[in-house]
Scaffold this active site. Structure first.
Site, PDB file in Angstrom:
ATOM      1  CD  GLU A  76      16.423  55.621 120.053  1.00 25.95           C
ATOM      2  OE1 GLU A  76      16.547  56.789 120.362  1.00 25.95           O
ATOM      3  OE2 GLU A  76      16.154  55.009 118.876  1.00 25.95           O
ATOM      4  NE  ARG A  90       4.158  72.898 119.451  1.00 25.71           N
ATOM      5  CZ  ARG A  90       4.901  71.702 119.737  1.00 25.71           C
ATOM      6  NH1 ARG A  90       5.222  70.944 118.782  1.00 25.71           N
ATOM      7  NH2 ARG A  90       5.550  71.654 120.789  1.00 25.71           N
TER       8      ARG A  90
END
Length: 170
Positions: A93, A68
């Protein structure tokens, strides 16, 4: 390729990591470090161990994948950063991913450490390397809290210095 490093003095942190079966999908065992992060001594040990390993490398910046931005220079998913960004698209993937960083976050030749909570297949970390290099970064290393050794993500990271505090074989 770097030889896996073992932080024997950190193995006790495994008991602070929650194992969540079948998350995010059935058949996956998720290692949730939020329980480690909320433990004051565990969190301090984690930070001290990573710092002890990387401070001799004299990094200029620490990039946090999906951070953040409070402690780390944030590398985020698209649309999360307020100023002009550089982006990198990569294959996962199970689909595609994109990461962004502020264009002015890295100056050419700055030594950068990339950190994340987990090294699994290595795709996101490899994309972060390419994104940082596209802005002129000198990659000084990659640090992870947990590495899932059986997924061999380290192999996607080439000859970079990869350091993981905790290793799991399942």
């Amino acid at each position: 390729m770097s030889i896996p490093q073992t932080a024997a003095n950190c193995d006790h942190l495994k008991k602070l990591i929650r194992e969540v079966p079948d998350f995010p999908i059935k058949g996956i065992l998720f290692y949730d470090i939020t329980t480690l992060l909320k433990d004051r001594l565990g969190f301090a040990t984690l930070i001290d161990a990573l710092s002890e390993y990387y401070m001799p490398k004299k990094p200029d910046l620490v990039l946090g994948i999906e951070a953040r931005g409070f402690i780390f220079v944030p590398v985020r998913k698209p649309g999360k950063l307020p100023a002009e960004t550089a982006r990198w698209d990569y294959a996962l993937e199970y689909g595609k991913g994109t990461l962004e960083i502020h264009r002015d976050a890295i100056e050419p030749k700055q030594r950068v450490i990339i950190v994340d909570d987990l090294l699994a297949t290595g795709g996101t970390a490899a994309a972060t390397i390419e994104l940082a290099k596209s802005l002129g970064a000198d990659i000084a290393g990659l640090g992870f809290v947990v590495e899932l050794d059986f997924l061999k993500g380290r192999q996607k990271l080439g000859d970079y210095d990869v350091y993981s505090l905790l290793h799991y074989d399942r």
